[in-house]
Scaffold this motif. Structure first.
Motif, PDB file in Angstrom:
ATOM      1  N   UNK A   1      -6.161 -26.950  35.098  1.00  0.00           N
ATOM      2  CA  UNK A   1      -4.897 -26.264  34.888  1.00  0.00           C
ATOM      3  C   UNK A   1      -4.744 -25.071  35.818  1.00  0.00           C
ATOM      4  N   UNK A   2      -4.212 -23.980  35.280  1.00  0.00           N
ATOM      5  CA  UNK A   2      -3.934 -22.785  36.076  1.00  0.00           C
ATOM      6  C   UNK A   2      -5.197 -22.205  36.717  1.00  0.00           C
ATOM      7  N   UNK A   3      -6.351 -22.401  36.092  1.00  0.00           N
ATOM      8  CA  UNK A   3      -7.613 -21.891  36.652  1.00  0.00           C
ATOM      9  C   UNK A   3      -7.856 -22.446  38.058  1.00  0.00           C
ATOM     10  N   UNK A   4      -7.337 -23.639  38.336  1.00  0.00           N
ATOM     11  CA  UNK A   4      -7.567 -24.248  39.643  1.00  0.00           C
ATOM     12  C   UNK A   4      -7.031 -23.382  40.780  1.00  0.00           C
ATOM     13  N   UNK A   5      -5.982 -22.628  40.535  1.00  0.00           N
ATOM     14  CA  UNK A   5      -5.434 -21.775  41.589  1.00  0.00           C
ATOM     15  C   UNK A   5      -6.454 -20.735  42.060  1.00  0.00           C
ATOM     16  N   UNK A   6      -7.391 -20.361  41.199  1.00  0.00           N
ATOM     17  CA  UNK A   6      -8.447 -19.424  41.594  1.00  0.00           C
ATOM     18  C   UNK A   6      -9.389 -20.053  42.610  1.00  0.00           C
ATOM     19  N   UNK A   7      -9.595 -21.358  42.526  1.00  0.00           N
ATOM     20  CA  UNK A   7     -10.491 -22.062  43.453  1.00  0.00           C
ATOM     21  C   UNK A   7      -9.796 -22.421  44.757  1.00  0.00           C
ATOM     22  N   UNK A   8      -8.486 -22.596  44.724  1.00  0.00           N
ATOM     23  CA  UNK A   8      -7.753 -23.060  45.899  1.00  0.00           C
ATOM     24  C   UNK A   8      -8.031 -22.216  47.139  1.00  0.00           C
ATOM     25  N   UNK A   9      -8.147 -20.921  46.968  1.00  0.00           N
ATOM     26  CA  UNK A   9      -8.378 -20.033  48.101  1.00  0.00           C
ATOM     27  C   UNK A   9      -9.709 -20.346  48.791  1.00  0.00           C
ATOM     28  N   UNK A  10     -10.688 -20.857  48.055  1.00  0.00           N
ATOM     29  CA  UNK A  10     -12.001 -21.167  48.628  1.00  0.00           C
ATOM     30  C   UNK A  10     -12.006 -22.510  49.356  1.00  0.00           C
ATOM     31  N   UNK A  11     -10.933 -23.249  49.237  1.00  0.00           N
ATOM     32  CA  UNK A  11     -10.855 -24.566  49.868  1.00  0.00           C
ATOM     33  C   UNK A  11     -10.000 -24.557  51.126  1.00  0.00           C
ATOM     34  N   UNK A  12      -9.662 -23.390  51.591  1.00  0.00           N
ATOM     35  CA  UNK A  12      -8.895 -23.235  52.834  1.00  0.00           C
ATOM     36  C   UNK A  12      -9.876 -22.925  53.969  1.00  0.00           C
ATOM     37  N   UNK A  13      -9.377 -22.777  55.160  1.00  0.00           N
ATOM     38  CA  UNK A  13     -10.221 -22.409  56.292  1.00  0.00           C
ATOM     39  C   UNK A  13     -11.185 -23.503  56.699  1.00  0.00           C
ATOM     40  N   UNK A  14     -10.719 -24.738  56.657  1.00  0.00           N
ATOM     41  CA  UNK A  14     -11.588 -25.861  56.997  1.00  0.00           C
ATOM     42  C   UNK A  14     -11.291 -26.445  58.369  1.00  0.00           C
ATOM     43  N   UNK A  15     -10.602 -25.704  59.218  1.00  0.00           N
ATOM     44  CA  UNK A  15     -10.212 -26.229  60.532  1.00  0.00           C
ATOM     45  C   UNK A  15     -11.422 -26.689  61.345  1.00  0.00           C
ATOM     46  N   UNK A  16     -12.545 -25.998  61.214  1.00  0.00           N
ATOM     47  CA  UNK A  16     -13.745 -26.359  61.975  1.00  0.00           C
ATOM     48  C   UNK A  16     -14.742 -27.176  61.159  1.00  0.00           C
ATOM     49  N   UNK A  17     -14.350 -27.582  59.969  1.00  0.00           N
ATOM     50  CA  UNK A  17     -15.262 -28.343  59.112  1.00  0.00           C
ATOM     51  C   UNK A  17     -15.571 -29.704  59.715  1.00  0.00           C
ATOM     52  N   UNK A  18     -16.757 -30.197  59.416  1.00  0.00           N
ATOM     53  CA  UNK A  18     -17.139 -31.562  59.789  1.00  0.00           C
ATOM     54  C   UNK A  18     -16.751 -32.450  58.618  1.00  0.00           C
ATOM     55  N   UNK A  19     -15.882 -33.410  58.860  1.00  0.00           N
ATOM     56  CA  UNK A  19     -15.285 -34.232  57.807  1.00  0.00           C
ATOM     57  C   UNK A  19     -15.775 -35.669  57.932  1.00  0.00           C
ATOM     58  N   UNK A  20     -16.050 -36.276  56.783  1.00  0.00           N
ATOM     59  CA  UNK A  20     -16.320 -37.711  56.755  1.00  0.00           C
ATOM     60  C   UNK A  20     -15.325 -38.379  55.807  1.00  0.00           C
ATOM     61  N   UNK A  21     -14.966 -39.594  56.177  1.00  0.00           N
ATOM     62  CA  UNK A  21     -14.071 -40.434  55.380  1.00  0.00           C
ATOM     63  C   UNK A  21     -14.835 -41.709  55.035  1.00  0.00           C
ATOM     64  N   UNK A  22     -14.804 -42.097  53.776  1.00  0.00           N
ATOM     65  CA  UNK A  22     -15.376 -43.374  53.358  1.00  0.00           C
ATOM     66  C   UNK A  22     -14.290 -44.434  53.461  1.00  0.00           C
ATOM     67  N   UNK A  23     -14.627 -45.520  54.138  1.00  0.00           N
ATOM     68  CA  UNK A  23     -13.688 -46.621  54.339  1.00  0.00           C
ATOM     69  C   UNK A  23     -14.177 -47.847  53.582  1.00  0.00           C
ATOM     70  N   UNK A  24     -13.245 -48.552  52.956  1.00  0.00           N
ATOM     71  CA  UNK A  24     -13.547 -49.795  52.261  1.00  0.00           C
ATOM     72  C   UNK A  24     -12.444 -50.794  52.599  1.00  0.00           C
ATOM     73  N   UNK A  25     -12.802 -51.854  53.299  1.00  0.00           N
ATOM     74  CA  UNK A  25     -11.835 -52.888  53.673  1.00  0.00           C
ATOM     75  C   UNK A  25     -10.607 -52.305  54.371  1.00  0.00           C
ATOM     76  N   UNK A  26     -10.847 -51.359  55.273  1.00  0.00           N
ATOM     77  CA  UNK A  26      -9.773 -50.774  56.058  1.00  0.00           C
ATOM     78  C   UNK A  26      -9.015 -49.633  55.399  1.00  0.00           C
TER      79      UNK A  26
END
Length: 149
Positions: free
Chosen positions: A30-55
């Motif tokens: 709920x509303x508590x999630x907005x407190x975490x949102x700020x910590x999930x920004x600033x990922x421009x230089x993050x190393x990202x992986x995507x899991x693919x299944x059948x395309x």
């Protein structure tokens, strides 16, 4: 068969999956999630992986450096219809391998008490409790874990 692809945070597949993750977290916290949102920004230089299944992109996560030897796993998500099939383990293994390739020794992450399935997964693959770090120090809902990679 699950495959793991490396990309950046600008990848539209990552953006879509993160949107699904945010919707899921909003339902849980709920509303508590907005407190975490700020910590999930600033990922421009993050190393990202995507899991693919059948395309199709079915899961994601990323890491960013915390210090010279430690990475932080962020934005871990697997679509509900494909959970419990080992996708998250493939994602974590892909991130840990990438971290090792870049010279990191430790992976840390933060999850929260309303995600027992995530906590169980992390414990299963060798993550152990660690003191809360950074912005999570005074957050009673946070669960912080780490693993030598």
């Amino acid at each position: 068969m699950i495959s793991i692809q490396r990309c950046t945070s600008a990848d539209p597949r990552f953006q879509t999956l993160v949107g699904e993750l945010d919707a899921d977290l909003l339902v849980r916290y709920g509303a508590k999630q907005s407190e975490y949102d700020v910590h999930n920004k600033g990922l421009a230089d993050a190393r990202v992986v995507i899991a693919m299944n059948e395309g199709a992109a079915v899961g994601c996560a990323c890491f960013k450096p915390l210090d010279a030897e430690t990475i932080e796993i962020k934005r871990m998500y697997v679509q509900p219809g494909i959970r419990r099939l080992g996708v998250a383990q493939h994602i974590l293994a892909g991130l840990e391998q990438w971290g090792r390739e870049e010279g990191y020794r430790i992976a840390k992450l933060q999850t929260a008490i309303k995600q027992p399935e995530a906590i169980a997964l992390y414990r299963k693959v060798g993550y152990r409790p660690t003191p809360a770090y950074g912005p999570y120090v005074d957050d009673a809902d946070s669960v912080c874990l780490e693993k030598e990679i």
